[in-house]
Design a protein around this motif. Structure first.
Motif, PDB file in Angstrom:
ATOM      1  N   ALA A  23      -3.726  27.095 -29.722  1.00 17.62           N
ATOM      2  CA  ALA A  23      -4.294  27.770 -30.888  1.00 17.62           C
ATOM      3  C   ALA A  23      -4.952  26.767 -31.828  1.00 17.62           C
ATOM      4  O   ALA A  23      -4.770  25.554 -31.693  1.00 17.62           O
ATOM      5  N   GLU A  24      -5.710  27.302 -32.776  1.00 18.25           N
ATOM      6  CA  GLU A  24      -6.389  26.504 -33.808  1.00 18.25           C
ATOM      7  C   GLU A  24      -7.317  25.463 -33.196  1.00 18.25           C
ATOM      8  O   GLU A  24      -7.185  24.265 -33.422  1.00 18.25           O
ATOM      9  N   PHE A  25      -8.241  25.954 -32.379  1.00 18.90           N
ATOM     10  CA  PHE A  25      -9.255  25.106 -31.747  1.00 18.90           C
ATOM     11  C   PHE A  25      -8.607  23.961 -30.971  1.00 18.90           C
ATOM     12  O   PHE A  25      -9.014  22.806 -31.075  1.00 18.90           O
TER      13      PHE A  25
ATOM     14  N   GLU B  21      -5.799  22.512 -31.449  1.00 20.22           N
ATOM     15  CA  GLU B  21      -4.919  21.618 -32.211  1.00 20.22           C
ATOM     16  C   GLU B  21      -3.454  21.944 -31.962  1.00 20.22           C
ATOM     17  O   GLU B  21      -2.584  21.135 -32.232  1.00 20.22           O
TER      18      GLU B  21
ATOM     19  N   PHE C  63      -1.592  25.527 -36.173  1.00 21.53           N
ATOM     20  CA  PHE C  63      -1.963  26.926 -36.397  1.00 21.53           C
ATOM     21  C   PHE C  63      -0.976  27.628 -37.323  1.00 21.53           C
ATOM     22  O   PHE C  63      -1.355  28.196 -38.347  1.00 21.53           O
TER      23      PHE C  63
ATOM     24  N   GLY D 288      -7.970  32.712 -27.440  1.00 18.96           N
ATOM     25  CA  GLY D 288      -7.469  31.820 -28.473  1.00 18.96           C
ATOM     26  C   GLY D 288      -7.168  32.530 -29.771  1.00 18.96           C
ATOM     27  O   GLY D 288      -7.551  33.678 -29.993  1.00 18.96           O
TER      28      GLY D 288
ATOM     29  N   ASN E 107      -7.178  31.473 -34.053  1.00 21.29           N
ATOM     30  CA  ASN E 107      -7.541  30.472 -35.043  1.00 21.29           C
ATOM     31  C   ASN E 107      -7.245  31.005 -36.439  1.00 21.29           C
ATOM     32  O   ASN E 107      -7.444  32.185 -36.709  1.00 21.29           O
ATOM     33  N   HIS E 108      -6.793  30.126 -37.305  1.00 19.94           N
ATOM     34  CA  HIS E 108      -6.578  30.482 -38.702  1.00 19.94           C
ATOM     35  C   HIS E 108      -7.926  30.548 -39.406  1.00 19.94           C
ATOM     36  O   HIS E 108      -8.808  29.718 -39.168  1.00 19.94           O
TER      37      HIS E 108
END
Length: 154
Positions: free
Chosen positions: A57-59, A61, A66, A102, A104-105
């Motif tokens: 998650a989060e590109f 990261e 995330f 995915g 993402n925040h």
């Protein structure tokens, strides 16, 4: 309560170095959640797919980054936390039966509630400098205490 200006002031409050006690408590809680082991259970293919989605998650990261960002907005913003659900197809349309790729925040200060059930959020991207309307299947908003008053729930 519920105004975007209040969320901006809450963000300023959170980053003010003189508020170390309150922010320390919030940070401690976020770190506790982020450090908690997690496991998904279910059908083999779904479990493997969604474990991969959360771990990347989060590109890419990872889950820790995330969930830390999501919880920071959740604990510090009236607007709550906003999550983008990434999947194939037209990014302005529904996901349908496409697999989720995915999560993402999305910075809640860059999100605007529209009141439109089909496109509930408009997100302003600082990377592209453009506005993106988010289809209801591609966005998740988590609010601590949603108001029953229609005028305040945006």
């Amino acid at each position: 309560w519920g105004l975007r200006q209040r969320d901006l002031e809450l963000r300023r409050f959170a980053y003010n170095p003189h508020n170390w006690l309150a922010i320390g408590a919030i940070t401690n809680e976020i770190n506790r959640y982020a450090a908690t082991p997690w496991e998904l259970k279910g059908g083999r293919s779904d479990t493997e797919q969604f474990t991969d989605v959360f771990q990347n998650a989060e590109f890419d990261e990872g889950y820790g980054t995330f969930i830390t960002k999501v919880l920071w907005d959740y604990f510090t913003q009236d607007f709550g936390a906003v999550i983008e659900v990434v999947a194939g197809g037209d990014p302005n349309g529904p996901i349908g039966n496409r697999p989720v790729l995915g999560l993402n925040h999305l910075d809640s200060l860059r999100c605007i509630a529209t009141g439109n059930l089909e496109y509930p959020i408009i997100y302003w991207s600082h990377r592209t400098g453009t506005m993106h309307r988010m289809h209801r299947e591609r966005v998740i908003r988590i609010i601590d205490m949603p108001s029953p008053e229609d005028d305040w729930s945006l």
